[in-house]
Scaffold this active site. Structure first.
Site, PDB file in Angstrom:
ATOM      1  N   HIS A   1      17.538   5.809  24.247  1.00  0.00           N
ATOM      2  CA  HIS A   1      16.144   6.392  24.338  1.00  0.00           C
ATOM      3  C   HIS A   1      15.616   7.222  23.545  1.00  0.00           C
ATOM      4  CE1 HIS A   1      17.752  10.483  25.702  1.00  0.00           C
ATOM      5  NE2 HIS A   1      18.919   9.677  26.078  1.00  0.00           N
TER       6      HIS A   1
ATOM      7  N   ASP B   1      12.905   9.497  24.557  1.00  0.00           N
ATOM      8  CA  ASP B   1      12.404  10.461  25.099  1.00  0.00           C
ATOM      9  C   ASP B   1      13.585  11.839  25.080  1.00  0.00           C
ATOM     10  OD1 ASP B   1      13.922   8.867  26.959  1.00  0.00           O
ATOM     11  OD2 ASP B   1      13.106  10.286  28.629  1.00  0.00           O
TER      12      ASP B   1
ATOM     13  N   GLU C   1      14.347   8.165  30.117  1.00  0.00           N
ATOM     14  CA  GLU C   1      15.674   8.252  30.453  1.00  0.00           C
ATOM     15  C   GLU C   1      15.864   9.657  30.919  1.00  0.00           C
ATOM     16  OE1 GLU C   1      19.933   8.957  30.411  1.00  0.00           O
ATOM     17  OE2 GLU C   1      18.425   9.956  29.390  1.00  0.00           O
ATOM     18  N   GLU C   2      15.047  10.549  30.339  1.00  0.00           N
ATOM     19  CA  GLU C   2      15.320  12.160  30.795  1.00  0.00           C
ATOM     20  C   GLU C   2      14.467  12.475  31.842  1.00  0.00           C
ATOM     21  OE1 GLU C   2      17.825  13.525  29.652  1.00  0.00           O
ATOM     22  OE2 GLU C   2      17.723  13.191  27.333  1.00  0.00           O
TER      23      GLU C   2
ATOM     24  N   GLU D   1      24.607   7.144  23.800  1.00  0.00           N
ATOM     25  CA  GLU D   1      24.716   8.449  24.526  1.00  0.00           C
ATOM     26  C   GLU D   1      25.635   9.194  23.662  1.00  0.00           C
ATOM     27  OE1 GLU D   1      22.951  10.169  26.327  1.00  0.00           O
ATOM     28  OE2 GLU D   1      21.571   8.585  27.366  1.00  0.00           O
TER      29      GLU D   1
ATOM     30  N   HIS E   1      20.342  19.192  25.117  1.00  0.00           N
ATOM     31  CA  HIS E   1      19.327  19.898  25.918  1.00  0.00           C
ATOM     32  C   HIS E   1      19.426  21.405  25.784  1.00  0.00           C
ATOM     33  CE1 HIS E   1      19.199  16.688  29.115  1.00  0.00           C
ATOM     34  NE2 HIS E   1      19.348  16.125  27.935  1.00  0.00           N
TER      35      HIS E   1
END
EC number: 3.5.1.18
Length: 376
Positions: free
Chosen positions: A74, A76, A135-136, A164, A349
């Site tokens: 992903h 995003d 995805e997020e 990931e 994150h």
């Protein structure tokens, strides 16, 4: 490899692709992949409020028969938050670390995989990249839409590698071959507001909700398995009233999440909760959203190929794990065996997200080795 994975990662970071906006990242990837012989399809799916979402499906076929390996990921990222020492979307390298939102989760893996493809000749089989911009976020119009697109065209996958950030203490120590399922639940119980001095004229929903919360909190779902930890239920909010001391509230609420292993099914858990609510606090409304079911990929060609490639490049053999949250593997595992491998995840994150330059370079070499083993 002529392409520099760190440079590619930096260029992706410079695109402020806060979910669900791709912010030019998919255009960049298309510009990199088409000269390598990939046929690129831009799939726009969904409408407001969860869309539209742009996804990229890139496919390259070799001349001979062979497996279809997909790399999924992903573009995003989560919002950067406050407290960065500099612009989170202006990548910079300090002390051997590439800093920027998405460096770890997961633009580093995207840059590493594209660089691994540079100059690599694919004589047989099919290789595809399945890249989403959702995805997020709600994950409604991202990989789900990609899966639908593939199924509508009868395009089958044999194996799927997701980039990931799976590594824990060091690059290569962990490959994820499964994930727990997740269900979010909201409980609402209506009563009748009234004065605390006249309880006979009211119907207080709080004690009923408290009994239900206690029963759910005490519920033991299972003891886990060899590959999964026990399923767990965690309350995230309990509410009722507005803080006024002499008013019996007219409504009580609670919300919780269950992360469950492959001994459970989402629908069965929801049904069990509904039955408990009706027994303990009749009239409780139960709203549930199943984000995904648990899945497990048994050891086999996919996990062994990854382990061999990692061992050849960094000298360690990874352990298999199903820990952590959910991923888009919950959608892709319906098509084929799925495994996840990427950078160390310590800063994902977080404010100041970063990835070691050496790890991005080594990850690209591992991906290249994996391709060579798969399509030998």
């Amino acid at each position: 490899m002529a392409l520099d994975p760190v440079d590619l990662t930096s260029r992706l970071i410079a695109c402020p692709s806060i979910t669900p906006h791709e912010a030019g990242t998919l255009t960049l990837m298309t510009e990199w992949l088409e000269p390598m012989g990939f046929e690129c399809h831009h799939l726009v799916s969904g409408e407001r409020p969860d869309g539209p979402v742009e996804n990229l499906i890139a496919i390259r076929k070799g001349a001979g028969n062979g497996p279809h390996l997909a790399f999924a990921g992903h573009v995003d990222v989560v919002p950067p938050g406050e407290g960065w020492d500099g612009d989170p979307f202006v990548p910079r390298i300090e002390d051997g670390q590439l800093i920027g939102r998405g460096a770890t989760d997961m633009k580093g893996a995207l840059g590493a995989f594209v660089a691994a493809l540079d100059g690599w000749q694919q004589d047989k089989g099919t290789l595809s990249l399945l890249i989403t911009g959702d995805e997020e976020g709600p994950a409604v119009h991202g990989t789900r839409a990609i899966v639908d697109w593939l199924e509508e065209r009868s395009i089958g996958l044999d194996y799927c590698l997701i980039g990931e950030p799976s590594s824990q203490e060091r690059l290569g120590d962990t490959v994820k071959n499964g994930r727990r399922g997740s269900v979010n639940v909201w409980l609402t119980l209506e009563g009748h507001q009234g004065h605390v001095a006249y309880p006979q004229l009211a119907d207080n929903p709080l004690p009923k909700m408290a009994r239900l919360v206690a029963a759910l909190d005490a519920m033991e779902l299972d003891e886990g398995t060899d590959m999964f930890q026990p399923s767990n239920l965690e309350f995230t909010a309990i509410g009722g009233g507005d803080g006024t001391t002499n008013v019996i509230p007219g409504k009580a609420s609670a919300q919780f999440n269950i992360r469950f292993n492959d001994l459970q099914k989402g629908e069965d858990l929801v049904r069990r909760i509904e039955e408990m609510a009706e027994e303990i606090a009749p009239g409780t409304k139960v709203l549930a959203k199943i984000s995904g079911e648990a899945f497990l990929t048994p050891e086999g060609k996919l996990t062994e190929t990854l382990a061999d490639a990692i061992e050849q490049e960094v000298g360690i053999r990874p352990r298999l794990s199903t820990g952590g949250g959910t991923s888009d593997g919950r959608f892709l595992h319906k098509l084929c065996p799925v495994a996840e491998f990427g950078l160390p995840n310590a800063t994902m994150h977080k404010v100041g997200e970063r990835a070691a330059v050496a790890d991005i370079e080594k990850l690209s070499m591992i991906y290249r080795r994996c391709l060579e083993i798969f399509f030998a």
